[in-house]
Design a protein around this motif. Structure first.
Motif, PDB file in Angstrom:
ATOM      1  N   SER A  74      54.302  79.294  55.725  1.00 58.73           N
ATOM      2  CA  SER A  74      54.951  80.493  55.170  1.00 58.73           C
ATOM      3  C   SER A  74      55.265  81.517  56.262  1.00 58.73           C
ATOM      4  O   SER A  74      56.258  82.251  56.180  1.00 58.73           O
ATOM      5  CB  SER A  74      54.067  81.123  54.097  1.00 58.73           C
ATOM      6  N   GLU A  75      54.436  81.544  57.309  1.00 55.50           N
ATOM      7  CA  GLU A  75      54.646  82.504  58.390  1.00 55.50           C
ATOM      8  C   GLU A  75      55.959  82.246  59.143  1.00 55.50           C
ATOM      9  O   GLU A  75      56.535  83.163  59.738  1.00 55.50           O
ATOM     10  CB  GLU A  75      53.482  82.464  59.379  1.00 55.50           C
ATOM     11  N   MET A  76      56.420  81.005  59.100  1.00 57.45           N
ATOM     12  CA  MET A  76      57.668  80.649  59.785  1.00 57.45           C
ATOM     13  C   MET A  76      58.901  80.877  58.917  1.00 57.45           C
ATOM     14  O   MET A  76      60.027  80.702  59.380  1.00 57.45           O
ATOM     15  CB  MET A  76      57.620  79.172  60.208  1.00 57.45           C
TER      16      MET A  76
ATOM     17  N   SER B 174      66.635  88.832  70.009  1.00 56.07           N
ATOM     18  CA  SER B 174      66.150  89.048  68.636  1.00 56.07           C
ATOM     19  C   SER B 174      65.499  87.784  68.081  1.00 56.07           C
ATOM     20  O   SER B 174      64.482  87.836  67.380  1.00 56.07           O
ATOM     21  CB  SER B 174      67.301  89.480  67.732  1.00 56.07           C
ATOM     22  N   LYS B 175      66.082  86.662  68.411  1.00 54.90           N
ATOM     23  CA  LYS B 175      65.554  85.374  67.959  1.00 54.90           C
ATOM     24  C   LYS B 175      64.156  85.134  68.528  1.00 54.90           C
ATOM     25  O   LYS B 175      63.238  84.721  67.806  1.00 54.90           O
ATOM     26  CB  LYS B 175      66.514  84.259  68.402  1.00 54.90           C
ATOM     27  N   ARG B 176      63.996  85.425  69.813  1.00 56.92           N
ATOM     28  CA  ARG B 176      62.694  85.243  70.452  1.00 56.92           C
ATOM     29  C   ARG B 176      61.650  86.191  69.857  1.00 56.92           C
ATOM     30  O   ARG B 176      60.511  85.799  69.612  1.00 56.92           O
ATOM     31  CB  ARG B 176      62.814  85.469  71.956  1.00 56.92           C
ATOM     32  N   LYS B 177      62.031  87.437  69.608  1.00 58.51           N
ATOM     33  CA  LYS B 177      61.100  88.407  69.036  1.00 58.51           C
ATOM     34  C   LYS B 177      60.668  88.009  67.635  1.00 58.51           C
ATOM     35  O   LYS B 177      59.510  88.174  67.261  1.00 58.51           O
ATOM     36  CB  LYS B 177      61.747  89.799  69.013  1.00 58.51           C
ATOM     37  N   LEU B 178      61.605  87.465  66.859  1.00 60.18           N
ATOM     38  CA  LEU B 178      61.284  87.019  65.506  1.00 60.18           C
ATOM     39  C   LEU B 178      60.305  85.853  65.537  1.00 60.18           C
ATOM     40  O   LEU B 178      59.357  85.791  64.739  1.00 60.18           O
ATOM     41  CB  LEU B 178      62.565  86.615  64.782  1.00 60.18           C
ATOM     42  N   LEU B 179      60.504  84.936  66.478  1.00 59.32           N
ATOM     43  CA  LEU B 179      59.590  83.804  66.622  1.00 59.32           C
ATOM     44  C   LEU B 179      58.212  84.276  67.085  1.00 59.32           C
ATOM     45  O   LEU B 179      57.188  83.832  66.565  1.00 59.32           O
ATOM     46  CB  LEU B 179      60.157  82.793  67.613  1.00 59.32           C
ATOM     47  N   GLU B 180      58.192  85.184  68.046  1.00 57.68           N
ATOM     48  CA  GLU B 180      56.917  85.718  68.539  1.00 57.68           C
ATOM     49  C   GLU B 180      56.149  86.413  67.422  1.00 57.68           C
ATOM     50  O   GLU B 180      54.922  86.299  67.334  1.00 57.68           O
ATOM     51  CB  GLU B 180      57.164  86.679  69.695  1.00 57.68           C
ATOM     52  N   SER B 181      56.856  87.111  66.552  1.00 57.89           N
ATOM     53  CA  SER B 181      56.222  87.787  65.418  1.00 57.89           C
ATOM     54  C   SER B 181      55.597  86.772  64.468  1.00 57.89           C
ATOM     55  O   SER B 181      54.479  86.971  63.971  1.00 57.89           O
ATOM     56  CB  SER B 181      57.249  88.640  64.672  1.00 57.89           C
ATOM     57  N   ALA B 182      56.302  85.669  64.214  1.00 61.45           N
ATOM     58  CA  ALA B 182      55.784  84.619  63.328  1.00 61.45           C
ATOM     59  C   ALA B 182      54.530  83.983  63.925  1.00 61.45           C
ATOM     60  O   ALA B 182      53.544  83.725  63.214  1.00 61.45           O
ATOM     61  CB  ALA B 182      56.857  83.560  63.093  1.00 61.45           C
ATOM     62  N   ILE B 183      54.551  83.739  65.226  1.00 63.10           N
ATOM     63  CA  ILE B 183      53.396  83.128  65.898  1.00 63.10           C
ATOM     64  C   ILE B 183      52.191  84.060  65.846  1.00 63.10           C
ATOM     65  O   ILE B 183      51.062  83.618  65.616  1.00 63.10           O
ATOM     66  CB  ILE B 183      53.764  82.762  67.350  1.00 63.10           C
ATOM     67  N   GLU B 184      52.423  85.356  66.062  1.00 59.37           N
ATOM     68  CA  GLU B 184      51.324  86.320  65.989  1.00 59.37           C
ATOM     69  C   GLU B 184      50.741  86.380  64.585  1.00 59.37           C
ATOM     70  O   GLU B 184      49.522  86.548  64.413  1.00 59.37           O
ATOM     71  CB  GLU B 184      51.816  87.702  66.424  1.00 59.37           C
ATOM     72  N   GLU B 185      51.586  86.227  63.576  1.00 56.32           N
ATOM     73  CA  GLU B 185      51.096  86.229  62.199  1.00 56.32           C
ATOM     74  C   GLU B 185      50.241  84.995  61.927  1.00 56.32           C
ATOM     75  O   GLU B 185      49.235  85.067  61.221  1.00 56.32           O
ATOM     76  CB  GLU B 185      52.275  86.283  61.222  1.00 56.32           C
ATOM     77  N   ILE B 186      50.645  83.864  62.487  1.00 54.24           N
ATOM     78  CA  ILE B 186      49.832  82.642  62.356  1.00 54.24           C
ATOM     79  C   ILE B 186      48.455  82.858  62.970  1.00 54.24           C
ATOM     80  O   ILE B 186      47.426  82.498  62.387  1.00 54.24           O
ATOM     81  CB  ILE B 186      50.540  81.449  63.025  1.00 54.24           C
ATOM     82  N   LYS B 187      48.425  83.451  64.147  1.00 52.62           N
ATOM     83  CA  LYS B 187      47.148  83.718  64.818  1.00 52.62           C
ATOM     84  C   LYS B 187      46.279  84.648  63.993  1.00 52.62           C
ATOM     85  O   LYS B 187      45.067  84.413  63.831  1.00 52.62           O
ATOM     86  CB  LYS B 187      47.405  84.306  66.208  1.00 52.62           C
TER      87      LYS B 187
ATOM     88  N   GLN C 228      49.255  76.210  71.820  1.00 60.22           N
ATOM     89  CA  GLN C 228      49.363  74.794  72.147  1.00 60.22           C
ATOM     90  C   GLN C 228      50.099  74.025  71.047  1.00 60.22           C
ATOM     91  O   GLN C 228      50.902  73.128  71.329  1.00 60.22           O
ATOM     92  CB  GLN C 228      47.963  74.207  72.362  1.00 60.22           C
ATOM     93  N   LEU C 229      49.833  74.387  69.791  1.00 60.34           N
ATOM     94  CA  LEU C 229      50.503  73.723  68.672  1.00 60.34           C
ATOM     95  C   LEU C 229      51.999  74.046  68.658  1.00 60.34           C
ATOM     96  O   LEU C 229      52.818  73.180  68.349  1.00 60.34           O
ATOM     97  CB  LEU C 229      49.858  74.144  67.349  1.00 60.34           C
ATOM     98  N   VAL C 230      52.325  75.282  68.997  1.00 58.70           N
ATOM     99  CA  VAL C 230      53.734  75.655  69.098  1.00 58.70           C
ATOM    100  C   VAL C 230      54.408  74.835  70.191  1.00 58.70           C
ATOM    101  O   VAL C 230      55.513  74.300  70.006  1.00 58.70           O
ATOM    102  CB  VAL C 230      53.882  77.173  69.379  1.00 58.70           C
ATOM    103  N   HIS C 231      53.742  74.716  71.315  1.00 60.95           N
ATOM    104  CA  HIS C 231      54.280  73.925  72.429  1.00 60.95           C
ATOM    105  C   HIS C 231      54.422  72.453  72.041  1.00 60.95           C
ATOM    106  O   HIS C 231      55.336  71.756  72.519  1.00 60.95           O
ATOM    107  CB  HIS C 231      53.353  74.052  73.646  1.00 60.95           C
ATOM    108  N   ALA C 232      53.529  71.972  71.158  1.00 63.90           N
ATOM    109  CA  ALA C 232      53.549  70.562  70.741  1.00 63.90           C
ATOM    110  C   ALA C 232      54.611  70.271  69.696  1.00 63.90           C
ATOM    111  O   ALA C 232      54.852  69.107  69.361  1.00 63.90           O
ATOM    112  CB  ALA C 232      52.175  70.159  70.211  1.00 63.90           C
ATOM    113  N   GLY C 233      55.245  71.325  69.153  1.00 56.66           N
ATOM    114  CA  GLY C 233      56.329  71.091  68.211  1.00 56.66           C
ATOM    115  C   GLY C 233      56.134  71.653  66.822  1.00 56.66           C
ATOM    116  O   GLY C 233      56.782  71.211  65.863  1.00 56.66           O
ATOM    117  N   LEU C 234      55.260  72.639  66.685  1.00 58.48           N
ATOM    118  CA  LEU C 234      54.973  73.226  65.371  1.00 58.48           C
ATOM    119  C   LEU C 234      56.239  73.716  64.666  1.00 58.48           C
ATOM    120  O   LEU C 234      56.431  73.467  63.475  1.00 58.48           O
ATOM    121  CB  LEU C 234      53.971  74.374  65.530  1.00 58.48           C
ATOM    122  N   VAL C 235      57.109  74.416  65.383  1.00 57.21           N
ATOM    123  CA  VAL C 235      58.301  75.000  64.761  1.00 57.21           C
ATOM    124  C   VAL C 235      59.208  73.917  64.197  1.00 57.21           C
ATOM    125  O   VAL C 235      59.666  73.996  63.056  1.00 57.21           O
ATOM    126  CB  VAL C 235      59.070  75.887  65.768  1.00 57.21           C
TER     127      VAL C 235
END
Length: 274
Positions: free
Chosen positions: A168-170, A186-199, A137-144
């Protein structure tokens, strides 16, 4: 008191409205200005007019220590008491609260009566699932975009607000995104990896917070009033969720504080930690 995501802010508003309270933030990242999304600061609408202190007040690059918190918290408590209101200390940074209560320099135990409420989600998988959904939800709200605004290549992630989980995860994604403009996969996978690390790091934080609270209860013998909100969280998004909160969390907490405020001892100053 309680781990991240357990409903401390919501409960504090319930208590503050009922008992004419003011809230002192004890979350070590929410004290800073900025990054309102990533630090999940309570919004103006959610505050419902309740005054908040030490929330978004400190400059982002300042090293705000536990001692700094204690000094500022005492100032806030005295100000609130002079206005005949109740001080409610709220946040997941238990090291701040422990320092305030235990350090003899601040004479907290000598000057104030205190009621502790520990709101918990005893079924850890339920809480972990909830905070992971909240990250989405935070990502959807504009976290990046929020992190992108403060991103610098030589950032120090050990000081100030940049210590917040999610910054730091981003780092790797923000360093590489411009190089991958033509490679959306590749861009999407890198972002997904960062989000999973945040979780993952948020779930690890929850474990550390719970360890500290249990130590305060079992070793320091703090008289924590325990509220188990597990069944409330199992109903989130379903019919009856608000009523479950009222019956399982809000009403019992209101009763605890009401009994606390009836106490007629030597100390006349009342502070509540939720």
């Amino acid at each position: 008191m309680g781990a991240t995501g357990t409903g401390k802010s919501r409960l504090s508003i319930d208590l503050a409205i009922h008992f004419q309270g003011e809230i002192i933030n004890s979350d070590k990242m929410q004290v800073y200005k900025g990054l309102d999304i990533i630090t999940n600061k309570i919004t103006d609408i959610e505050k419902q007019g309740v005054p908040h202190h030490l929330l978004g007040e400190i400059e982002a690059d300042v090293d705000f220590t536990a001692d700094d918190f204690c000094i500022q918290a005492i100032i806030c408590i005295e100000k609130i008491l002079k206005s005949k209101n109740i001080s409610i200390i709220v946040g997941g940074s238990n090291s701040y609260v422990e320092k305030l209560v235990e350090d003899p320099v601040f004479m907290f135990k000598s000057n104030y009566d205190c009621c502790f409420i520990w709101i918990d989600v005893a079924a850890l998988p339920v809480l972990n699932s909830f905070v992971c959904q909240r990250v989405d939800q935070l990502v959807h709200a504009g976290l990046v975009d929020e992190v992108r605004i403060i991103f610098v290549s030589d950032a120090d992630y050990t000081r100030g607000i940049r210590r917040s989980i999610g910054v730091s995860e981003m780092d790797k994604y923000l360093r590489e995104e411009n190089k991958l403009d033509n490679n959306e996969v590749s861009k999407r996978k890198l972002l997904e990896s960062a989000i999973e690390e945040i979780k993952l790091n948020t779930c690890i934080l929850i474990c550390h917070q719970l360890e500290k609270i249990r130590r305060l209860k079992n070793e320091k013998m703090w008289p924590l009033n325990y509220i188990d909100a597990t069944n409330v969280f199992r109903k989130i998004g379903k019919k009856g969720a608000d009523n479950a909160w009222k019956e399982i969390v809000s009403k019992p907490s209101l009763k605890i504080v009401e009994e606390f405020l009836k106490y007629d001892g030597d100390k006349i100053n009342h502070v509540e930690a939720a």
